[in-house]
Design a protein around this motif. Sequence first.
Motif, short mmCIF file in Angstrom:
data_model
loop_
_atom_site.label_atom_id
_atom_site.label_comp_id
_atom_site.label_asym_id
_atom_site.label_seq_id
_atom_site.Cartn_x
_atom_site.Cartn_y
_atom_site.Cartn_z
N HIS A 277 0.33 -0.88 -0.16
CA HIS A 277 -0.20 0.04 0.01
C HIS A 277 1.22 1.30 0.18
O HIS A 277 0.66 2.19 0.52
N GLU B 141 -1.75 6.82 0.27
CA GLU B 141 -1.30 8.00 1.07
C GLU B 141 -2.27 7.63 2.34
O GLU B 141 -1.77 7.96 3.18
N ASP B 142 -3.38 7.84 1.40
CA ASP B 142 -4.15 7.74 3.29
C ASP B 142 -3.98 6.40 3.77
O ASP B 142 -4.10 6.67 5.05
N ILE B 143 -4.59 4.86 3.42
CA ILE B 143 -3.82 4.31 4.74
C ILE B 143 -3.08 4.14 4.81
O ILE B 143 -2.48 4.35 6.72
N ALA C 183 -1.03 6.74 5.77
CA ALA C 183 -1.58 7.83 6.95
C ALA C 183 -2.06 7.19 7.68
O ALA C 183 -1.92 7.70 9.55
N SER C 184 -3.56 6.72 7.93
CA SER C 184 -3.84 5.09 9.43
C SER C 184 -2.94 5.29 10.35
O SER C 184 -3.16 4.79 10.77
N LEU C 185 -1.90 3.92 8.67
CA LEU C 185 -0.63 3.34 9.31
C LEU C 185 -0.19 3.77 11.16
O LEU C 185 0.12 3.18 12.05
N ASP C 186 0.48 5.14 10.87
CA ASP C 186 1.13 6.30 11.03
C ASP C 186 0.58 6.34 12.79
O ASP C 186 0.90 6.17 13.47
N GLU C 187 -0.77 6.61 12.48
CA GLU C 187 -1.95 7.22 13.32
C GLU C 187 -1.37 6.15 14.55
O GLU C 187 -2.05 6.29 15.55
N LEU C 188 -2.08 4.55 13.98
CA LEU C 188 -2.31 3.82 14.70
C LEU C 188 -0.79 3.63 15.94
O LEU C 188 -1.10 2.88 16.99
#
Lengths: 304, 226
Positions: A105, A109-111, A113-118
């Motif tokens: 992935h 970028e969206d994915i 980004a959300s991975l980073d957020e976790l």
Amino acid sequence: MIVSSFRVTKFAFQNFWRNFWLSVITVSMLVMTLITINILLVLNVVTEEAISLVEDRIEVSVYFHDYVDEATVGGAVEYLRDLAQVRDVETISADEAYEQFVERHSDDEDIMASLDELGGNPFGPTLVVKANSAEDFELIIDALDNPQFRDDIREKDFSDYQEIVDRIRGTTDQIATFGIALTGIFLLIAIMIVFNTVRIGIFIHREEIGIMRLVGASNWFIKAPFHLEMMFLSLLAVGIAAGIVFPVVNILEPKFSVYFGTQGAGIAEFFMENGLWIFGGQFLILAVVTIISTSMAMRKYLKV
Amino acid sequence: MIRLKKVSKTYHPNVVGVKGVSLHIPAGEFVSIVGKSGTGKSTLAKLLFAEERPSSGVIEIGGWDITHIHNRDIPLLRRQIGVVFQDFKLLPQKTVYENVAFALQVGGAKPRRIREVVPKVLEIVGLHEKASRYPRQLSGGEQQRVAIARALVHSPKVLVADEPTGNLDTLNTREIVDLLQKINEFGTTVCLVTHDREVVNRLKRRVITLEDGKVASDVEQGRYKL
Ligand SMILES: Nc1ncnc2c1ncn2[C@@H]1O[C@H](COP(=O)(O)OP(=O)(O)OP(=O)(O)O)[C@@H](O)[C@H]1O
Ligand SMILES: [Mg+2]
């Protein structure tokens, strides 16, 4: 005996030429029977290949919770490997799962980004279990409900190929049933045609046969030419069938590779490797069939 | 050589071929079998070479009880009994030589033996010069001599001839009967079924007269009487 065999052979070939068209019809019917049998064989090979191709893809993905440690996963692997239905177990560690996910992935970028957020690694270890056949699925899934691991597993995921396999089998079974029925009918017609060919042969040679009897010809000498002629027709039919099947199979093979990828359906290979058995067996079938119907005709019309 | 004990042959429940025939024909004899049409002469002949089986009674040929002969033993019997018929039964597409050789071939004889025997029997019947002719190129008498030659290839102990002269004129008939006598002199037992008064009277040998399937008379040096 050798001299007699020569005379019998001569007699048999005389029969063949004197009833040339009858011989042609007999051989054609035998060839048709053999072709049907060979189509069935091709169908069988293709079906098995298709199913094994599907079954190759069958896998159950087992996702563990991220807190599960290596030892537990190792225990599960051992346990699964011991099951007869399991062909292979591949372990993907939490880190690998993470890397693979990132790799897959990285464009999104969206994915990302959300991975980073976790933060950290949200993935647990994963097992990819391959089954031997589509039917083994349920068992493997059930086995994973074992209380030893049940609580460690977050999710079990599998693509249901059983239905596809069933559909392939259903279709080919129908074709095969039809093909077997057709073979049966053709074989029956072949028996009748052989019977009739022998009957006509006896009729054409009745004078000769009558004289043979009067001068003390052995029954073997009277009967053998008919058997030999039919053996020869069977052999000819097998030869013609092989002469048709081999080229056709070689033409078909590349067409199949569209569906089966580079390794193809393997029909050409199958016929190359087993050709002797396949056509030897078919000759044997014809030999038995023609001996039976020739004997029947002779019993009825020759009375020896 | 030939012995029949109370032999009967019924084709259908009410069609009688022969009835209660008892006979003894010693080796080397020349017997004529005469009788009206339909009295069972051919039936008697057929019983001798096992073309028909008797309904009752016993038939022995050279001490061999052939009453219930098995199909597979018939070829063996046929090589000991020569048979000749009114219609010659030659194969039209084979030459004289081939017709005679055929009888040896189908019995599995070796080529050398065939080359030996065929000219010999053709010599006996006086056709060695016409060996390469086809039956259609021969007279009736000659054709019958080919048939006789063929019957001789196995040096049979018995020769059964069912009206061999039925299709022949007087001259040819005489030749054939002379030939049969010659064969008889070599030691072969001859059974000649005939209608021909002349033949029987000239032979002056044993005559068995059949009537309605039964032996009506059986006399040494008999004459044709009906
Ligand atoms: N195959 C058969 N089936 C039924 N009946 C038969 C058969 N052969 C002969 N017969 C009958 O048996 C009787 C005797 O026949 P057979 O042929 O022996 O007579 P034959 O004396 O040879 O007569 P011919 O002088 O006309 O040749 C006749 O009534 C005949 O119709
Ligand atoms: Mg008759």
